[in-house]
Design a protein around this motif. Structure first.
Motif, mmCIF file in Angstrom:
data_model
loop_
_atom_site.group_PDB
_atom_site.id
_atom_site.type_symbol
_atom_site.label_atom_id
_atom_site.label_comp_id
_atom_site.label_asym_id
_atom_site.label_seq_id
_atom_site.Cartn_x
_atom_site.Cartn_y
_atom_site.Cartn_z
ATOM 1 N N ALA A 567 4.074 -3.626 6.078
ATOM 2 C CA ALA A 567 4.364 -3.020 5.035
ATOM 3 C C ALA A 567 5.383 -3.524 4.281
ATOM 4 C CB ALA A 567 3.492 -2.371 4.885
ATOM 5 N N ARG A 568 6.261 -3.228 5.105
ATOM 6 C CA ARG A 568 8.042 -2.614 4.727
ATOM 7 C C ARG A 568 8.299 -4.548 4.332
ATOM 8 N NH1 ARG A 568 12.077 0.896 7.285
ATOM 9 N NH2 ARG A 568 13.189 0.190 4.586
ATOM 10 N N ILE A 569 8.125 -5.211 5.347
ATOM 11 C CA ILE A 569 8.997 -6.191 5.408
ATOM 12 C C ILE A 569 7.828 -6.812 4.175
ATOM 13 C CG2 ILE A 569 8.779 -8.790 6.128
ATOM 14 C CD1 ILE A 569 9.131 -7.435 9.516
ATOM 15 N N ILE A 570 6.398 -6.813 3.496
ATOM 16 C CA ILE A 570 6.374 -7.541 2.604
ATOM 17 C C ILE A 570 6.622 -7.277 1.392
ATOM 18 C CG2 ILE A 570 3.366 -8.402 1.625
ATOM 19 C CD1 ILE A 570 2.835 -8.597 4.707
ATOM 20 N N GLN A 607 -7.749 -4.767 11.097
ATOM 21 C CA GLN A 607 -8.455 -4.099 9.915
ATOM 22 C C GLN A 607 -8.079 -2.691 10.922
ATOM 23 O OE1 GLN A 607 -11.665 -4.898 7.803
ATOM 24 N NE2 GLN A 607 -10.021 -6.717 7.228
ATOM 25 N N ILE A 608 -6.928 -2.000 10.730
ATOM 26 C CA ILE A 608 -6.323 -0.809 11.538
ATOM 27 C C ILE A 608 -5.995 -0.006 10.861
ATOM 28 C CG2 ILE A 608 -6.554 -1.556 13.642
ATOM 29 C CD1 ILE A 608 -4.233 -1.594 13.653
ATOM 30 N N HIS A 609 -6.413 1.222 11.290
ATOM 31 C CA HIS A 609 -4.675 2.048 9.768
ATOM 32 C C HIS A 609 -4.033 2.015 9.014
ATOM 33 C CE1 HIS A 609 -3.502 6.534 7.793
ATOM 34 N NE2 HIS A 609 -2.291 6.304 8.899
ATOM 35 N N GLY A 610 -3.745 1.518 8.225
ATOM 36 C CA GLY A 610 -2.474 0.586 7.819
ATOM 37 C C GLY A 610 -2.515 -0.552 7.256
ATOM 38 N N TRP A 611 -3.730 -0.881 7.320
ATOM 39 C CA TRP A 611 -3.284 -2.582 6.888
ATOM 40 C C TRP A 611 -3.705 -2.557 5.098
ATOM 41 C CZ3 TRP A 611 -7.618 -5.298 4.626
ATOM 42 C CH2 TRP A 611 -8.834 -4.209 4.195
ATOM 43 N N LEU A 612 -4.642 -2.239 4.995
ATOM 44 C CA LEU A 612 -4.500 -1.227 3.009
ATOM 45 C C LEU A 612 -3.255 -1.918 2.571
ATOM 46 C CD1 LEU A 612 -6.132 -1.245 0.640
ATOM 47 C CD2 LEU A 612 -5.904 0.837 1.018
ATOM 48 N N ASP A 613 -2.470 -0.297 3.463
ATOM 49 C CA ASP A 613 -0.294 -0.823 2.343
ATOM 50 C C ASP A 613 -0.181 -2.342 2.769
ATOM 51 O OD1 ASP A 613 -1.025 1.478 2.378
ATOM 52 O OD2 ASP A 613 0.106 1.988 3.856
ATOM 53 N N VAL A 614 -0.597 -3.363 4.169
ATOM 54 C CA VAL A 614 -0.105 -4.700 4.277
ATOM 55 C C VAL A 614 -0.642 -5.692 2.458
ATOM 56 C CG1 VAL A 614 0.385 -6.279 5.833
ATOM 57 C CG2 VAL A 614 0.065 -4.204 6.442
ATOM 58 N N THR A 659 0.778 -0.320 -6.563
ATOM 59 C CA THR A 659 -0.431 -0.342 -6.297
ATOM 60 C C THR A 659 -1.222 -1.443 -7.004
ATOM 61 O OG1 THR A 659 -0.273 1.860 -5.732
ATOM 62 C CG2 THR A 659 -2.252 1.043 -6.497
ATOM 63 N N ILE A 660 -0.217 -1.254 -8.629
ATOM 64 C CA ILE A 660 -0.704 -1.997 -9.596
ATOM 65 C C ILE A 660 -0.812 -3.332 -9.145
ATOM 66 C CG2 ILE A 660 -0.350 -2.778 -11.707
ATOM 67 C CD1 ILE A 660 0.734 0.185 -12.444
ATOM 68 N N SER A 661 0.411 -3.739 -8.412
ATOM 69 C CA SER A 661 0.566 -5.393 -7.873
ATOM 70 C C SER A 661 -0.259 -5.446 -6.868
ATOM 71 C CB SER A 661 2.185 -5.520 -7.388
ATOM 72 O OG SER A 661 2.808 -5.136 -8.531
ATOM 73 N N GLY A 662 -0.674 -5.229 -6.209
ATOM 74 C CA GLY A 662 -1.375 -4.754 -5.275
ATOM 75 C C GLY A 662 -2.945 -5.143 -5.580
ATOM 76 N N ILE A 663 -3.409 -4.368 -6.169
ATOM 77 C CA ILE A 663 -4.646 -4.210 -6.473
ATOM 78 C C ILE A 663 -5.035 -5.944 -7.974
ATOM 79 C CG2 ILE A 663 -6.429 -3.178 -8.216
ATOM 80 C CD1 ILE A 663 -5.714 -0.681 -7.251
ATOM 81 N N ASN A 664 -3.811 -6.294 -8.676
ATOM 82 C CA ASN A 664 -3.880 -6.876 -9.035
ATOM 83 C C ASN A 664 -4.247 -8.890 -8.502
ATOM 84 O OD1 ASN A 664 -3.162 -9.351 -11.369
ATOM 85 N ND2 ASN A 664 -1.001 -9.395 -11.012
ATOM 86 N N GLY A 665 -3.486 -9.192 -7.533
ATOM 87 C CA GLY A 665 -3.351 -9.604 -6.191
ATOM 88 C C GLY A 665 -5.113 -9.411 -5.958
ATOM 89 N N LEU A 666 -5.569 -8.314 -5.390
ATOM 90 C CA LEU A 666 -6.705 -8.285 -5.160
ATOM 91 C C LEU A 666 -7.651 -9.063 -6.196
ATOM 92 C CD1 LEU A 666 -7.355 -5.282 -3.553
ATOM 93 C CD2 LEU A 666 -7.156 -6.944 -2.327
ATOM 94 N N PHE A 667 -7.411 -8.651 -7.015
ATOM 95 C CA PHE A 667 -7.965 -9.492 -8.175
ATOM 96 C C PHE A 667 -7.518 -10.610 -8.535
ATOM 97 C CE2 PHE A 667 -8.652 -5.514 -11.477
ATOM 98 C CZ PHE A 667 -9.659 -4.184 -10.148
ATOM 99 N N SER A 668 -6.563 -11.190 -8.640
ATOM 100 C CA SER A 668 -6.428 -12.412 -8.335
ATOM 101 C C SER A 668 -7.088 -13.283 -6.806
ATOM 102 C CB SER A 668 -4.768 -13.110 -8.604
ATOM 103 O OG SER A 668 -4.089 -12.095 -9.655
#
Length: 779
Positions: A567-570, A607-614, A659-668
Motif C-alpha cells: 500500500a505504501r508503494i502504491i 483478500q487478506i488483512h490489509g488488502w482494502l488499503d492496497v 480515502t476519497i481518491s480510493g473510493i473515486n477509483g472504485l466508482f470509476s
C-alpha cells in the motif's frame, strides 16, 4: 680662387659657401632620418612589449566561468585535443621523415648491388646461388620502396586527420575531431604506421641475406664475415624482442613486439580454453556430481549437470532473474560519449576530469563500451577529494572533505554512480568499489555531497526539497545501479527509500517519474544492466507500472512483503502522480491500458488483512471516468467487495485525500466495467455526490446510468434520493460538465413521468431547459 681637386675647376667663395651649406644640410637631413628610424624602431619595440604585457595580463586574469556545461567541456576538450594532436603529429612526422631518408639511402645501395649482379643473370644456365641472391635483393628493394610509398601516404593521412574541426561551432568541431580520432583507433592506424619501419627492417634483413649468399661465389672468407655479422644482428634483434615481450618495462621496443604480444596470448588462451571445455570440464562436473551423491546421508535424486538442477528447482520460489523490459535493448548513444570517454581515459588534469564528469550524467552510454578505465579514473580522482581514516583491517573510512573540493566531489561522485551500472553487465563482472563513511562526520558535509556519499556507499538516498530538483533527478536515475547482496537487503533498502517520501513529495517531470517507477521495479525484481543504462525511460511508463504490479502480486502471494508495504508503494506513486504542478504521465499510451493494468491488479490481490488499503491506494493512479475511455473486461466482483468493506467502516471512516481518491477509483472502476452500484452502497454514492472535486462528478455518472434508472422508481430508494435532493445535485454537476448533458436530459424525461419526482423537476426546470438546449446545440 681655389681650384677643386676633383675636376680642376675653380669656384668662387659664394659657390664654396653654397656647397658647404648643401653638405651640412644633407648631413642634417641624414641625421634626422636616422634619428627618426631609431625612434620608429624604439616605438615598435615598445609597442611589441606593450602587446606582450597585455597578453600576459590577460593570461593572468581569472577566467570567466562558463555557465553552459557543454560549452565549458568543449572548450576544455579543444585545449586537450590540440595538445594531444601536436604530440601525435610530431611523433609520426619524425618517424615518417626518418623512414623516407633511410628508404632513399637504402634503395640506392640495394640498386647498386642489383646492377652489379644483373649481368650474371642469363636466360639459361644461371647458377642457383646467383639467382637466389638476386631475388632476395629485388625483394629487399621492393620492401624498401613500399615502405617509402606508405610513408608518403602516411604524411597525407596525418594532414587529413589534422584538418578536422576547421569549421562550425566549437561542439561541431569537437565532434568531428573525435569522429576522426575514433576512426584512427578503430582502423588500427597506429599498427599500420608501425609496419613502415618493420618493412625497412625486413628489407635490411633480406639485403644482408642476399649479400651473404652472393659473397659465397666471390670468396668464402668474405661470405663468412658477412654471414657472421648478419647472424649476430639477427640473434641480437631476437634477444631484444624476447626481452621486450617478457618485461613490459624494457626500453627496447620494436614494431614487431605489438604483433607478437597480440597474437601469442590470444592463440594460447583459445587453445587452452578449448581443451578445458572439451576434455576437463565435463570430467570435473561428473566427479563433483558423484561425490555429492555419495556423501549425502539421505541420498536423493540429484542431477549431475547444473542445467538439469536448475529445472528441478524451478517450482520453488526464488528471486526473478534479470530480464529486459525496454526495447530495443539500448537506445542510440549520445554523440558526445566518445569525446567524454577519451577525456576520462587521457587527461590527468583535475579540471578536465571534473568537466567530463559533469557531462557523464547527461549522456546515453552504450552497453558495448568498456567503462572500467573511466570508472577507475573517476574513482581515483574522487578519493583525492576526501580525507580518509585507515582502520586496522585496512578499510578506508571517509571522515571529511578537503578544502575547496566539495563541488568536484559532487560531480565526480555523480558521474561514478551514473556509470556504475555497466559493471553488472555480462562482459564485466567485477563489483564496483565500496565506499565507507563515518556517520558522525558525514553530517558536516553539504546536503548535496551527503546525498552523493550515501549513494556511493550503497544507500538509495534521495535529496528532496525546493531547489534540489537536479539532485533528486540524478538520484532517481542512479539508484537502480546499486547492487544488493540478497533479497532481505533489497527489501530493507526499499523501506528506507519509501521513508524519504513521507515528509516531502518532490516536483517531478515525466522522465524523472519514469526513473522513480524503475527504482521501485528494481527493488521488487532484478532489472537488466541494459535497462538500467537507459536515460529517458518515460515512453515505458505503462510497461513499468505493469511490472510493478506484477512484482507486487508475486511478493504478496509468497508473503515476502506485507500488505502495508504494498500500500505504501502504491500510495507514494499515486501522490507523486497527483501532486499539483507535477506533469508525470507520458501520454503515448492510452488511459485505458493503464486502467486495465490497475483493475487487473486489484482483482488479483489476495483478500487478506490489509488488502482494502492496497485497493484504495490505487485510486490515486486511477483516471477520473469520462465517456471516451473504452469499457474494461473482467469480473467487477472485487469492486463490490471493496465497497462492502468501505461501507462496513463508513461510521469510523476518515474521508481524507487517500480515502476519497480510493473510493473515486472504485466508482470509476464500476463505470469502466459498465456495472451499476449495488443498492446497499447508495449512501456512499450520495455522500460522494456531496463532496467537492472529481468524486462528485464520478458519483453523478453512476446515478445517471441507464442501469440505475430503476432506483428512482423504487419506493424506498426513491425516497432516499429525494431526501438527498439528488436531482438538484445532478443538475449542478451537468452544468459544470458538458459530458453529463445527454444522460441528464434522458433521466429528466424519465422522471417527468413519475408523479413523485415532478415537484423536483419543476424546481430546476430553468436549468434543465438550459441543459436541454445546450445538448441540442451540440447536435
Amino acid at each position: 680662387m681655389d681650384p677643386l681637386p676633383s675636376d680642376g675647376r675653380f669656384f668662387s667663395d659664394n659657390e664654396r659657401l653654397i656647397k658647404t651649406l648643401q653638405a651640412c644640410f644633407a648631413d642634417l637631413v641624414r641625421n634626422q632620418e636616422e634619428q627618426m628610424k631609431r625612434q620608429d624602431n624604439q616605438a615598435r619595440v615598445q609597442e611589441e612589449q606593450a602587446v606582450k604585457l597585455q597578453q600576459a595580463i590577460e593570461a593572468l586574469k581569472p577566467k570567466v566561468p562558463v555557465t553552459d556545461k557543454k560549452t565549458a567541456f568543449w572548450s576544455a576538450y579543444k585545449t586537450l585535443a590540440d595538445e594531444h594532436d601536436r604530440e601525435f603529429q610530431q611523433k609520426y612526422s619524425t618517424d615518417l621523415d626518418t623512414a623516407l631518408i633511410f628508404a632513399g639511402l637504402f634503395s640506392a645501395v640495394a640498386s647498386a648491388f642489383i646492377i652489379q649482379i644483373q649481368p650474371q643473370i642469363q636466360p639459361r644456365g644461371t647458377r642457383l646461388v646467383i639467382l637466389l641472391a638476386q631475388n632476395l635483393l629485388y625483394l629487399s628493394l621492393f620492401s624498401t620502396l613500399l615502405a617509402a610509398l606508405l610513408a608518403v601516404l602516411g604524411k597525407q593521412w596525418l594532414m587529413y586527420y589534422l584538418s578536422a574541426g576547421e569549421r562550425g561551432t566549437i561542439e561541431a568541431r569537437g565532434l568531428e575531431r573525435q569522429r576522426k580520432f575514433d576512426g584512427i583507433r578503430r582502423w588500427k592506424f597506429d599498427a599500420v604506421m608501425q609496419t613502415f619501419p618493420l618493412l625497412l627492417q625486413i628489407g635490411l634483413f633480406l639485403f644482408s641475406a642476399a649479400l651473404s649468399i652472393y659473397l659465397w661465389t666471390v670468396h668464402i672468407s668474405l661470405a663468412i664475415i658477412v654471414f657472421s655479422f648478419t647472424s649476430l644482428g639477427f640473434v641480437s634483434y631476437t634477444a631484444l624482442l624476447i626481452s621486450t615481450i617478457a618485461s613490459p618495462d624494457s626500453p627496447f621496443q620494436t614494431p614487431l613486439v605489438l604483433l607478437v604480444t597480440w597474437l601469442a596470448p590470444t592463440s594460447l588462451w583459445l587453445k587452452s580454453r578449448l581443451l578445458f571445455n572439451k576434455a576437463i570440464a565435463p570430467f570435473l562436473w561428473l566427479v563433483h556430481g558423484l561425490s555429492m551423491a555419495c556423501s549425502s546421508p539421505n541420498p536423493k535424486p540429484r542431477n549431475v549437470l547444473p542445467v538439469f538442477q536448475a529445472q528441478f528447482n524451478q517450482a520453488s520460489y526464488k528471486e526473478d532473474e534479470a530480464r529486459d523490459i525496454f526495447s530495443p535493448a539500448i537506445p542510440e548513444p549520445s554523440p558526445e560519449v566518445p569525446a567524454v570517454s577519451w577525456v576520462l581515459e587521457t587527461s590527468t588534469d583535475p579540471r578536465m576530469i571534473n568537466l567530463a564528469a559533469e557531462m557523464v550524467v547527461h549522456l546515453q552510454w552504450p552497453s558495448t563500451i568498456d567503462v572500467r578505465p573511466q570508472l577507475n579514473r573517476l574513482h581515483d580522482s574522487l578519493l583525492r577529494c576526501f580525507d580518509y581514516l585507515r582502520t586496522s583491517d585496512g578499510t578506508s573510512i571517509l571522515v571529511g572533505i578537503q578544502d575547496g573540493m566539495t563541488l568536484p566531489a559532487i560531480h565526480l561522485g555523480r558521474a561514478y554512480c551514473a556509470l556504475r551500472w555497466a559493471l553488472t553487465s555480462g562482459k564485466m563482472q567485477p563489483a564496483h568499489q565500496t565506499f565507507h563513511y563515518a556517520h558522525t562526520d558525514i553530517k558536516m558535509l553539504s546536503p548535496e555531497l551527503t546525498n552523493v556519499v550515501r549513494n556511493l556507499a550503497g544507500e538509495p538516498a534521495v535529496l528532496l526539497g525546493d531547489g534540489r530538483e537536479q539532485a533528486t533527478k540524478w538520484a532517481l536515475r542512479t539508484i537502480p545501479s546499486i547492487i544488493y547482496p540478497d533479497l532481505n537487503s533489497r527489501y530493507k533498502h526499499l523501506e528506507y527509500f519509501l521513508n524519504q517520501f513521507n515528509k516531502d513529495i518532490p516536483t517531478l517531470d515525466s522522465q524523472s517519474f519514469a526513473d522513480y517507477l524503475f527504482c521501485i521495479n528494481n527493488f521488487l525484481s532484478l532489472n537488466s544492466p541494459c535497462d538500467i543504462g537507459w536515460i529517458n525511460k518515460r515512453q515505458f511508463q505503462t510497461s513499468l507500472l505493469d511490472c510493478i504490479f506484477h512484482g507486487l502480486l508475486t511478493h504478496l502471494e509468497h508473503k515476502t512483503i506485507s500488505m502495508f508495504t504494498a500500500a505504501r508503494i502504491i500510495e507514494t506513486t499515486g501522490l507523486l502522480a497527483t501532486k499539483e504542478g507535477n506533469h508525470v504521465w507520458h501520454y503515448e499510451n492510452s488511459h485505458s491500458t493503464r486502467q486495465s493494468i490497475i483493475h487487473k491488479f486489484c482483482s488479483s490481490v489476495p483478500q487478506i488483512h490489509g488488502w482494502l488499503d492496497v485497493v484504495l491506494a490505487t485510486g490515486l493512479l486511477t483516471e477520473t471516468y469520462y465517456p471516451g475511455i473504452p469499457s474494461c473486461s473482467g469480473d467487477p466482483a472485487w469492486i463490490y467487495r471493496a465497497l462492502d468493506s468501505v461501507d462496513n467502516f463508513a461510521h469510523t471512516l476518515e474521508w481524507d485525500h487517500i480515502t476519497i481518491s480510493g473510493i473515486n477509483g472504485l466508482f470509476s472502476a464500476l463505470l469502466h466495467h459498465g456495472a451499476a452500484p449495488a443498492k446497499q452502497h447508495i449512501h456512499l454514492v450520495l455522500h460522494a455526490l456531496s463532496l467537492p472535486g472529481p468524486i462528485s462528478t464520478t458519483a453523478a455518472y453512476l446515478l445517471l446510468q441507464e442501469n440505475v434508472a430503476g432506483w428512482y422508481q423504487d419506493v424506498q430508494l426513491g425516497s432516499i434520493l429525494q431526501e438527498a435532493d439528488v436531482w438538484s445535485s445532478l443538475i449542478g454537476a451537468a452544468l459544470r460538465n458538458g459530458d453529463l448533458h445527454q444522460p441528464c436530459v434522458v433521466l429528466g424525461n424519465t422522471l417527468v413521468g413519475i408523479p413523485s419526482w415532478q415537484p423536483f423537476i419543476l424546481e430546476e426546470l430553468g436549468s434543465w431547459i438550459t441543459i436541454f438546449f445546450c445538448q441540442e446545440a451540440k447536435k
